[in-house]
Design a protein around this motif. Structure first.
Motif, PDB file in Angstrom:
ATOM      1  N   LYS A   1      25.335  51.603   8.131  1.00 48.06           N
ATOM      2  CA  LYS A   1      24.398  50.474   8.084  1.00 48.06           C
ATOM      3  C   LYS A   1      24.728  49.517   6.938  1.00 48.06           C
ATOM      4  O   LYS A   1      24.728  48.298   7.108  1.00 48.06           O
TER       5      LYS A   1
ATOM      6  N   ALA B   1      28.021  47.475   7.459  1.00 44.13           N
ATOM      7  CA  ALA B   1      28.087  46.652   8.669  1.00 44.13           C
ATOM      8  C   ALA B   1      28.151  45.164   8.331  1.00 44.13           C
ATOM      9  O   ALA B   1      28.872  44.400   8.984  1.00 44.13           O
ATOM     10  N   ASN B   2      27.414  44.744   7.311  1.00 42.82           N
ATOM     11  CA  ASN B   2      27.371  43.325   6.939  1.00 42.82           C
ATOM     12  C   ASN B   2      27.948  43.088   5.541  1.00 42.82           C
ATOM     13  O   ASN B   2      27.499  42.201   4.814  1.00 42.82           O
ATOM     14  N   SER B   3      28.926  43.907   5.156  1.00 44.45           N
ATOM     15  CA  SER B   3      29.529  43.784   3.827  1.00 44.45           C
ATOM     16  C   SER B   3      31.043  43.851   3.937  1.00 44.45           C
ATOM     17  O   SER B   3      31.583  44.429   4.872  1.00 44.45           O
ATOM     18  N   ASN B   4      31.721  43.238   2.968  1.00 47.37           N
ATOM     19  CA  ASN B   4      33.187  43.316   2.938  1.00 47.37           C
ATOM     20  C   ASN B   4      33.694  44.499   2.114  1.00 47.37           C
ATOM     21  O   ASN B   4      34.891  44.662   1.907  1.00 47.37           O
TER      22      ASN B   4
END
Length: 668
Positions: A229, A232-235
């Motif tokens: 989780k 998912a929205n991180s580099n």
């Protein structure tokens, strides 16, 4: 009240411990000084201060870092004193935030404000304390400035309430905290937030702790779900990297409000010096020149005259006074001989080298306290990496120049088990101070013109042999990848006289203490063996039990240049302590004076054989205390036995090559 002292390596933590407790622990201007927890009592009250190893993070990589996590998990204490380097706030606050998340009341000692100012960093102490929500006290640990105020702050009552939520890790981790709290069901008194974050960062000690309450499969599931989780929205590539970046963002916001930079500051003097001493071509030659200078001080300019003066005192007034006292007391011939020919000859023969040992330790203390030793490790890293280690492994080896025992223990700071074991096996090859009296005796007898150069060659030989063996072991019995070496280069400092004296005396008194215990007992034992034989007491030395024991080894030693029973007996006692070799020779050769012994040695050794003998002393089996420490650190009889066997074989082979090769070249 019990207070835990925590901080990054080289922040002045141990200096602060010494100032607050009035005790003295080893202080060096480099990382890895504290390898286990130490406990002291504050000077002004009964509160205890627990000095823990310096760490960069609570997620342990090395064995000494694991000491801190285990302490936090299992040991009771009341507060935390966090020492922070004002010149390295961005890095130091990574640990501070983790300590805040732990949930205990915390006070921050902001050290090295002078270094920060010299680097153009201006810290608003009040604003920093406000942003962190905890008391912050500026201090100078080396001089003691601000220590009284810090002591009052940490030991008296203060409002221990603060926010441990300085970092916004995101809803995914917040959900993981709630999930772990539900799984724990109030079984742990530790902060659930701290436990969760440490678990996600990969702290194995925390995971082991949690498995006593929660099934490991549930923990693994929680880690996996949270990782998916959060990333998912991180580099970020890992959950640990994600957490680190979130902390960095919070730290950047804190520093923006509490620090300013003076743009008018030029390049610091430290960096100008480093451009020379850490240069890839100049670094090692500069180190060797400093070593040569140290040995010139020790053996030519200061050490030998002082040792000669002490020798004259022992062999003159002390011996004469004891002789008169024994005669007045009506002592028997046996007691007279035991005291004069045994104890005075044995113990006194070692004590005459105290001035040289003191000068050696003083010079090493100057290099340590100035910050230069960290540069040596940095310079050696390029070379160490080629043989399967890194520069951090050279730090225990440098410590081994003083004594191999703390050198072996210092290997705890090394992260990987393979490199830690390799360092433990190689550190005894470093020439410790106990070997120095042997070198002093032989270079004084055979190499009067080139004393410093000969001794330097032995120290360098130990390092070179260790590097070669590291390469061999790394490719055979201890295969594995080399870890990355990261070291902070501390600012250069002018060593303080008081600190130098305490450091030098602390190291030197171990040598004196050994002379009064192990060497004393050994001298009595050696004298009795030399006094008695199969035909009774007071026999000729060649007919004694000692001659019989030494004679067993003499044929084996003949090919390497010293095939006499005297050398065999001396080497045997050297296993107890290397200084015992000198006391044994003094007793065997009936020469309480150093000059007399040096003259007698020429009848049994040639210069080539003398150098072969010193090489053998350098490399052959570690002393008993070092062997015991190796076993304690490795917890393995096999590796302890290997450390003994390989060193003995190596010493014999190298001495054989030197002696027989020298004879072929016409050297004697």
């Amino acid at each position: 009240m019990e207070i835990a002292l925590l901080g990054n390596p080289n922040t002045g933590k141990t200096s602060m411990f010494n100032n607050l407790t009035g005790s003295y622990d080893y202080v060096g201007n480099w990382s890895g000084v504290t390898v286990e927890k130490k406990v002291g009592v504050f000077k002004s009250n009964e509160s205890k201060l627990i000095d823990l190893p310096g760490i960069y993070s609570l997620s342990p990589l090395s064995e000494d870092e694991g000491v801190v996590t285990k302490f936090l998990l299992h040991d009771p204490f009341d507060r935390i004193l966090n020492i922070v380097d004002a010149s390295q706030l961005e890095r130091n606050l990574q640990l501070t935030i983790q300590l805040l998340e732990f949930g205990k009341p915390i006070v921050i000692g902001l050290n090295m404000m002078d270094v920060a100012k010299n680097r153009g960093i201006l810290v608003n102490v009040e604003k920093l304390g406000e942003m962190l929500g905890v008391p912050v006290t500026p201090v100078v640990a080396r001089s003691g400035k601000g220590c009284r105020e810090l002591e009052e702050q940490v030991t008296t009552h203060f409002d221990g309430s603060f926010s441990s939520n300085l970092v916004d890790y995101g809803k995914e981790i917040d959900e993981a905290i709630l999930a772990l709290e539900a799984l724990l069901q109030n079984h742990s008194a530790h902060s659930t937030r701290w436990l969760t974050i440490q678990l996600l960062e990969g702290n194995e000690y925390v995971k082991d702790y949690l498995t006593t309450f929660i099934a490991e499969s549930n923990l693994d599931s929680l880690i996996q779900q949270t990782t998916e989780k959060a990333l998912a929205n991180s580099n970020a590539k890992t959950i640990a990297q994600f957490i680190y970046k979130q902390r960095q963002a919070a730290i950047a916001a804190i520093l923006k409000e509490s620090t300013k930079r003076d743009e008018n500051k030029g390049i610091p003097l430290t960096e100008k010096i480093d451009a020379i001493v850490t240069n890839r071509w100049l670094g090692i030659p500069i180190f060797l020149l400093l070593m040569y200078f140290m040995f010139m001080l020790t053996f030519d300019w200061l050490g030998t005259p002082l040792s000669d003066a002490l020798d004259g005192l022992i062999t003159g007034p002390v011996t004469d006074g004891l002789t008169n006292l024994l005669n007045a007391a009506g002592a028997s011939e046996f007691i007279h001989s035991l005291v004069i020919d045994g104890i005075v000859a044995g113990v006194g023969g070692v004590l005459v080298f105290v001035p040289q040992i003191f000068i050696l330790f003083l010079f090493i203390s100057i290099l340590e306290d100035s910050g230069y030793m960290a540069r040596v490790a940095f310079v050696m890293d390029r070379l160490m990496e080629k043989v399967g280690l890194n520069g951090k492994a050279f730090i225990p080896m440098i410590i081994g120049f003083g004594c191999n025992v703390p050198g072996v223990m210092a290997a705890r700071t090394i992260e990987t088990p393979r490199e830690r074991l390799l360092t433990i096996l190689l550190t005894p090859l470093m020439s410790c101070s106990a070997r120095l009296p042997v070198y002093a005796l032989f270079v004084g007898a055979f190499f009067t013109i080139n004393k410093a150069f000969i001794v330097l060659s032995l120290y360098v030989l130990g390092i070179v042999v260790a590097l070669i063996l590291a390469s061999v072991f790394s490719k055979t019995i201890l295969k594995g990848e080399t870890s990355m070496f990261v070291i902070e280069l501390p600012p250069y400092r002018v060593p303080q006289v008081k600190a130098l004296w305490r450091s030098t005396w602390d190291k030197s008194k171990g040598f004196v203490r050994k002379a009064g215990t192990i060497i004393f007992a050994g001298s009595v034992m050696i004298w009795i063996l030399s006094y008695a034989g199969p035909n009774g007491m007071n026999v000729a030395m060649d007919d004694s039990f000692l001659a019989m024991i030494g004679g067993i080894f003499a044929p084996l030693l003949a090919p390497i240049g010293f095939g006499n029973w005297q050398a065999g007996a001396a080497l045997l006692t050297g296993f107890l302590a290397k200084e015992a070799i000198i006391s044994t020779m003094n007793i065997i050769y009936f020469a309480p004076t150093e000059a007399g012994l040096q003259e007698l040695l020429s009848q049994y050794f040639t210069p080539l054989a003398a150098y072969s003998f010193m090489v053998f002393i350098l490399l052959y089996i570690p002393c008993l205390a070092t062997v015991a420490t190796i076993y304690k650190e490795t917890r393995s009889k096999k590796w302890t036995a290997i450390s003994i066997v390989y060193a003995l074989a190596l010493a014999y082979v190298l001495s054989l090559i030197i002696y027989q090769g020298g004879k072929l070249l016409g050297l004697m």
